[in-house]
Design an enzyme around this catalytic site. Sequence first.
Site, PDB file in Angstrom:
ATOM      1  N   GLY A  17      11.557  13.983   3.705  1.00 15.98           N
ATOM      2  CA  GLY A  17      11.679  12.614   4.126  1.00 15.98           C
ATOM      3  C   GLY A  17      12.566  11.708   3.180  1.00 15.98           C
ATOM      4  N   GLY A  20      11.710   5.401   1.533  1.00 21.33           N
ATOM      5  CA  GLY A  20      11.744   4.394   0.038  1.00 21.33           C
ATOM      6  C   GLY A  20      10.964   5.405  -1.119  1.00 21.33           C
ATOM      7  N   GLY A  22      10.722   9.243  -1.405  1.00 22.76           N
ATOM      8  CA  GLY A  22      11.696  10.228  -0.586  1.00 22.76           C
ATOM      9  C   GLY A  22      12.572   9.978  -1.846  1.00 22.76           C
ATOM     10  N   PHE A 122      -0.568 -13.338  -0.654  1.00 20.89           N
ATOM     11  CA  PHE A 122      -0.527 -12.596   0.703  1.00 20.89           C
ATOM     12  C   PHE A 122      -2.318 -12.030   0.706  1.00 20.89           C
ATOM     13  CE2 PHE A 122       1.822  -9.057   3.728  1.00 20.89           C
ATOM     14  CZ  PHE A 122       3.078  -9.954   3.592  1.00 20.89           C
ATOM     15  N   GLN A 248      -5.563   1.500   8.886  1.00 19.29           N
ATOM     16  CA  GLN A 248      -5.665   0.337   8.640  1.00 19.29           C
ATOM     17  C   GLN A 248      -5.037  -0.195  10.617  1.00 19.29           C
ATOM     18  OE1 GLN A 248      -2.710  -1.968   6.716  1.00 19.29           O
ATOM     19  NE2 GLN A 248      -4.753  -2.727   5.194  1.00 19.29           N
ATOM     20  N   HIS A 250      -3.413  -3.325  11.727  1.00 22.67           N
ATOM     21  CA  HIS A 250      -2.683  -4.867  11.099  1.00 22.67           C
ATOM     22  C   HIS A 250      -3.293  -6.339  12.195  1.00 22.67           C
ATOM     23  CE1 HIS A 250      -0.141  -7.916  10.141  1.00 22.67           C
ATOM     24  NE2 HIS A 250      -0.091  -7.463   8.868  1.00 22.67           N
ATOM     25  N   LEU A 260       5.039  -6.194  14.463  1.00 24.61           N
ATOM     26  CA  LEU A 260       4.771  -6.346  13.592  1.00 24.61           C
ATOM     27  C   LEU A 260       4.888  -7.831  13.564  1.00 24.61           C
ATOM     28  CD1 LEU A 260       2.319  -5.587  11.056  1.00 24.61           C
ATOM     29  CD2 LEU A 260       4.325  -5.477   9.249  1.00 24.61           C
ATOM     30  N   THR A 262       4.412 -10.344   9.761  1.00 26.14           N
ATOM     31  CA  THR A 262       3.920 -10.452   8.568  1.00 26.14           C
ATOM     32  C   THR A 262       2.805 -11.033   7.838  1.00 26.14           C
ATOM     33  OG1 THR A 262       4.523  -9.724   6.292  1.00 26.14           O
ATOM     34  CG2 THR A 262       6.725 -11.275   7.562  1.00 26.14           C
ATOM     35  N   GLU A 263       1.861 -10.675   7.351  1.00 29.77           N
ATOM     36  CA  GLU A 263       1.314 -11.467   7.040  1.00 29.77           C
ATOM     37  C   GLU A 263       1.747 -12.380   6.043  1.00 29.77           C
ATOM     38  OE1 GLU A 263      -1.727  -8.713   5.301  1.00 29.77           O
ATOM     39  OE2 GLU A 263      -2.054  -9.892   3.809  1.00 29.77           O
ATOM     40  N   ARG A 294      -7.075  -7.151   5.254  1.00 29.01           N
ATOM     41  CA  ARG A 294      -6.575  -7.222   6.764  1.00 29.01           C
ATOM     42  C   ARG A 294      -7.350  -6.665   7.860  1.00 29.01           C
ATOM     43  NH1 ARG A 294      -0.783  -4.348   5.543  1.00 29.01           N
ATOM     44  NH2 ARG A 294       0.040  -5.899   5.147  1.00 29.01           N
ATOM     45  N   HIS A 361      -1.477   0.771  11.933  1.00 26.86           N
ATOM     46  CA  HIS A 361      -0.712   0.783  11.504  1.00 26.86           C
ATOM     47  C   HIS A 361      -0.235   0.509   9.828  1.00 26.86           C
ATOM     48  CE1 HIS A 361       2.540  -2.241   9.426  1.00 26.86           C
ATOM     49  NE2 HIS A 361       1.002  -2.346   7.996  1.00 26.86           N
ATOM     50  N   GLU A 394       3.188   6.912   2.148  1.00 27.25           N
ATOM     51  CA  GLU A 394       2.580   7.077   3.013  1.00 27.25           C
ATOM     52  C   GLU A 394       2.266   7.848   3.191  1.00 27.25           C
ATOM     53  OE1 GLU A 394       3.281   3.750   6.009  1.00 27.25           O
ATOM     54  OE2 GLU A 394       1.590   5.067   6.984  1.00 27.25           O
ATOM     55  N   ARG A 405      -6.287  -0.498   2.512  1.00 22.59           N
ATOM     56  CA  ARG A 405      -4.166  -0.634   1.489  1.00 22.59           C
ATOM     57  C   ARG A 405      -4.319  -2.673   1.759  1.00 22.59           C
ATOM     58  NH1 ARG A 405       1.076  -1.783   2.804  1.00 22.59           N
ATOM     59  NH2 ARG A 405       0.787  -1.499   4.944  1.00 22.59           N
ATOM     60  N   LEU A 411       5.019  -0.360   0.038  1.00 21.31           N
ATOM     61  CA  LEU A 411       6.240  -0.376  -0.618  1.00 21.31           C
ATOM     62  C   LEU A 411       6.502  -0.768  -2.667  1.00 21.31           C
ATOM     63  CD1 LEU A 411       8.175  -3.589   0.811  1.00 21.31           C
ATOM     64  CD2 LEU A 411       7.910  -0.878   1.138  1.00 21.31           C
TER      65      LEU A 411
HETATM   66  C1  LIG Z   1       6.688  -3.006  10.408  1.00 22.29           C
HETATM   67  C2  LIG Z   1       6.156  -2.283   9.145  1.00 22.29           C
HETATM   68  C3  LIG Z   1       5.810  -3.677   8.218  1.00 22.29           C
HETATM   69  C4  LIG Z   1       6.085  -3.487   6.961  1.00 22.29           C
HETATM   70  N1  LIG Z   1       5.462  -4.310   5.662  1.00 22.29           N
HETATM   71  C5  LIG Z   1       5.455  -4.326   4.745  1.00 22.29           C
HETATM   72  C6  LIG Z   1       5.366  -4.999   3.757  1.00 22.29           C
HETATM   73  O1  LIG Z   1       5.700  -5.647   3.670  1.00 22.29           O
HETATM   74  N2  LIG Z   1       5.162  -4.291   2.149  1.00 22.29           N
HETATM   75  C7  LIG Z   1       4.519  -3.298   2.319  1.00 22.29           C
HETATM   76  O2  LIG Z   1       4.086  -2.869   0.543  1.00 22.29           O
HETATM   77  N3  LIG Z   1       4.338  -2.537   2.829  1.00 22.29           N
HETATM   78  C8  LIG Z   1       5.416  -2.299   4.117  1.00 22.29           C
HETATM   79  N4  LIG Z   1       4.957  -1.690   5.475  1.00 22.29           N
HETATM   80  C9  LIG Z   1       3.826  -0.644   5.119  1.00 22.29           C
HETATM   81  C10 LIG Z   1       5.498   0.037   4.305  1.00 22.29           C
HETATM   82  O3  LIG Z   1       6.511   0.031   4.813  1.00 22.29           O
HETATM   83  C11 LIG Z   1       5.187   1.698   4.349  1.00 22.29           C
HETATM   84  O4  LIG Z   1       3.611   2.469   4.386  1.00 22.29           O
HETATM   85  C12 LIG Z   1       6.003   2.616   3.547  1.00 22.29           C
HETATM   86  O5  LIG Z   1       7.524   1.748   3.837  1.00 22.29           O
HETATM   87  C13 LIG Z   1       6.653   3.730   3.903  1.00 22.29           C
HETATM   88  O6  LIG Z   1       7.460   4.756   3.277  1.00 22.29           O
HETATM   89  P1  LIG Z   1       7.747   6.108   3.556  1.00 22.29           P
HETATM   90  O7  LIG Z   1       8.842   5.910   2.219  1.00 22.29           O
HETATM   91  O8  LIG Z   1       6.232   6.737   2.547  1.00 22.29           O
HETATM   92  O9  LIG Z   1       8.450   6.965   4.234  1.00 22.29           O
HETATM   93  P2  LIG Z   1       8.902   6.488   5.578  1.00 22.29           P
HETATM   94  O10 LIG Z   1       9.978   5.017   5.806  1.00 22.29           O
HETATM   95  O11 LIG Z   1       8.007   6.008   7.089  1.00 22.29           O
HETATM   96  O12 LIG Z   1       9.993   7.552   5.612  1.00 22.29           O
HETATM   97  C14 LIG Z   1       9.832   8.546   6.549  1.00 22.29           C
HETATM   98  C15 LIG Z   1      10.555   9.906   6.243  1.00 22.29           C
HETATM   99  O13 LIG Z   1       9.907  10.901   6.711  1.00 22.29           O
HETATM  100  C16 LIG Z   1      10.592  11.790   7.601  1.00 22.29           C
HETATM  101  N5  LIG Z   1      10.896  13.122   8.319  1.00 22.29           N
HETATM  102  C17 LIG Z   1       9.533  11.939   9.122  1.00 22.29           C
HETATM  103  N6  LIG Z   1       9.298  12.929   9.860  1.00 22.29           N
HETATM  104  C18 LIG Z   1       9.942  14.525   9.848  1.00 22.29           C
HETATM  105  C19 LIG Z   1      10.501  15.387  10.308  1.00 22.29           C
HETATM  106  N7  LIG Z   1       9.861  16.255  10.754  1.00 22.29           N
HETATM  107  N8  LIG Z   1      11.006  16.590   9.631  1.00 22.29           N
HETATM  108  C20 LIG Z   1      12.380  15.876   8.647  1.00 22.29           C
HETATM  109  N9  LIG Z   1      12.073  14.869   8.250  1.00 22.29           N
HETATM  110  C21 LIG Z   1      10.979  13.836   9.203  1.00 22.29           C
HETATM  111  C22 LIG Z   1      11.483  10.293   8.292  1.00 22.29           C
HETATM  112  O14 LIG Z   1      12.851  10.838   8.516  1.00 22.29           O
HETATM  113  C23 LIG Z   1      11.589   9.568   7.105  1.00 22.29           C
HETATM  114  O15 LIG Z   1      12.447   9.573   6.125  1.00 22.29           O
HETATM  115  C24 LIG Z   1       5.051  -1.584   6.618  1.00 22.29           C
HETATM  116  C25 LIG Z   1       4.940  -1.037   7.704  1.00 22.29           C
HETATM  117  C26 LIG Z   1       5.809  -1.601   8.877  1.00 22.29           C
HETATM  118  C27 LIG Z   1       5.098   0.174   9.827  1.00 22.29           C
END
Ligand SMILES: Cc1cc2nc3c(=O)[nH]c(=O)nc-3n(C[C@H](O)[C@H](O)[C@H](O)COP(=O)(O)OP(=O)(O)OC[C@H]3O[C@@H](n4cnc5c(N)ncnc54)[C@H](O)[C@@H]3O)c2cc1C
Length: 604
Positions: A17, A20, A22, A122, A248, A250, A260, A262-263, A294, A361, A394, A405, A411
């Site tokens: 992954g 953010g 990873g 928020f 969750q 949203h 989405l 945003t809140e 939420r 969400h 996440e 959450r 983030l």
């Molecule tokens: C629309 C939206 C708005 C949001 N706004 C906010 C906000 O303002 N503030 C806040 O705090 N949170 C917010 N969130 C929540 C937050 O953005 C997410 O929880 C967070 O970005 C998840 O990050 P992550 O690094 O865990 O995973 P992700 O950013 O989802 O990355 C997952 C990674 O896993 C990889 N992956 C998945 N499956 C496979 C596979 N089979 N093989 C190889 N790689 C794989 C993908 O390629 C990707 O690189 C929001 C979420 C959404 C959906």
Amino acid sequence: MADIDVRIEEFDVVIVGAGGAGLAAAIETGGSKLKTAVVSEVYPTRSHTVSAQGGINAALANMDEDYWIWHMYDTVKGGDYIGDQDAMEFFTKNAPKTIIELEHWGMPFSRIENGKAYQRAFGGQTRNFGESLAHRAVACSDRSGHAMLHTLFERTLHQDIAPYVSYYSEYYALELLMDKEERRPIGIVAWDMVNGGIHIFFSYAVIFATGGNTRNFRTNTNAHVNTGIGWTMCLKAGIAIKDPEFIQFHPTGIYGVGNLITEGVRGEGGYLLNAKGERFMKTYAPHVLDLASRDVVSRGMAMEVLEGRGVGPKKDHCLLKLDHLGHDFIMDKLPGIWELAYKFVGVDCTKDPIPVQPTAHYHMGGIPTNVDAEVVDWDGEKEVPIPGLYAAGECACASVHGGNRLGCNSLLDLVVTGKQAGRNCARWIIEEKPVFPNPPEEFIADKYAKGIIDRIKGYYEGGEGTVSMDAIWEDLRDTMQENVSVFRIEEKIAAQVKKLDEYEKQFKEVGLTDKGLTFNTELAEIFDLESLLYVSRVETEAALARKESRGAHSRDDYPERDDENWMKHTFTKIDENGKVEIEYVPVRTKPLTAPTFQPKKRVY
Ligand SMILES: Cc1cc2nc3c(=O)[nH]c(=O)nc-3n(C[C@H](O)[C@H](O)[C@H](O)COP(=O)(O)OP(=O)(O)OC[C@H]3O[C@@H](n4cnc5c(N)ncnc54)[C@H](O)[C@@H]3O)c2cc1C
């Protein structure tokens, strides 16, 4: 067909992954000069983190007095007292320095006149233990995730880090390889999506950062890659998923599409209306109205619809009004929202309200970790770390969000837990000097990847299948939305368990119609669907078992929170026959230094 190409590589660390979490982990392992492979289904900057809008919480006190302990209190309360308070303390205490570090790496935060970072209100964020609203979320306009993901990616290109980090973009991770005797990870198996073929990555350690997985719901905010592969890889390896019932919803997904809003819109003064034009949140959260947490707002909206005050011909949604904020303010602070509403529903939100409904969400639960981001087993008495296995972001559950959450805490979670995972992984490899898993070459493909290679070969050499994958997936999304939604009740959840039995049976009859090796998205979707079936299974069975209402888990038949019997975490496993096993694990109520926040009735 010709044999499937199998390639083998060795790294110190494999990170699955590149969102953010990873990337934050890669900055630490690469920065510690460990050879790191970052395996991602999409190019790193396309990960879902890029779409985050609202911001990141930290008690920086740029706009009003603030302390991390207030942030911690809000997080414990927001999580409805099932969060692990040691992790919550670490998380909120480290927030200010995390933001300052991101700022030093070049993250372009929105500013106030004195040059400090702007902070917006928020949901659920308060000052002085609930006394008044706090302005705690720093933001980059309404594109905070975009700015953050690019900042982190750029950081991995720093001259001290880049030589140690190799990106494997467009590789689909499939299996976690475990040394069963020593119960430690020795690498992963992935599918090279561009060329076809199996890639085995051997490593000392594996870090999961695979993000969220709400693609099993009809209305959801998630990216197409958010199908829970990290959970599924762990479940298949006999590792539990913690608290999967806490999903969750949203409050403000765009009606009919789920994207989405945003809140932050409500943080800046926007508010919700029902069909009668009433500001209905005054009924459900008289003090903070639309800025309650939420789960509370989503339930308020669902109640308005259930009681016939929904908007539109089907009376099934609500309106989000923000035009009173003014054209210039919206274009400055919320330009992405304007664009989303205009493009998806043709609404100019500087003039008219946006039609909205609760949308799946985020997952509060995930791969269980301790405060050090080490993945843990439960031995019946205590959590036992699995050496060399880490999870962050996440897909993981530390649990810093408990049962619900708060907005802008995710983030923050990515960077705090991502760095924890990377840093502790590096320390373990450097200080503990584990033995590198080094199976003899001739055994590798047979011993470690035979099952998955045979399965993929089976798809290529087999027929086109008798059941359509699409049909299963579409039905799954509808029934999860119907049965495991904002409000839950025994008979519906039990009906979903039966539905899942059917889907799993049907899934065995799915075949591959596209036999090409290059970018075979159909093959990827088969694995996506399989993963969502695993995810749905643990979510549904854990929801059926938890007989209380807490955070995002709201049972009509058990409407009260029951601390005496249910203040405990769910650890859910799936055995070899596909049967779910549930164990309950105590909440870590003791923070690191702060006093414990005792459960109280949660009112906003
Ligand atoms: C629309 C939206 C708005 C949001 N706004 C906010 C906000 O303002 N503030 C806040 O705090 N949170 C917010 N969130 C929540 C937050 O953005 C997410 O929880 C967070 O970005 C998840 O990050 P992550 O690094 O865990 O995973 P992700 O950013 O989802 O990355 C997952 C990674 O896993 C990889 N992956 C998945 N499956 C496979 C596979 N089979 N093989 C190889 N790689 C794989 C993908 O390629 C990707 O690189 C929001 C979420 C959404 C959906």
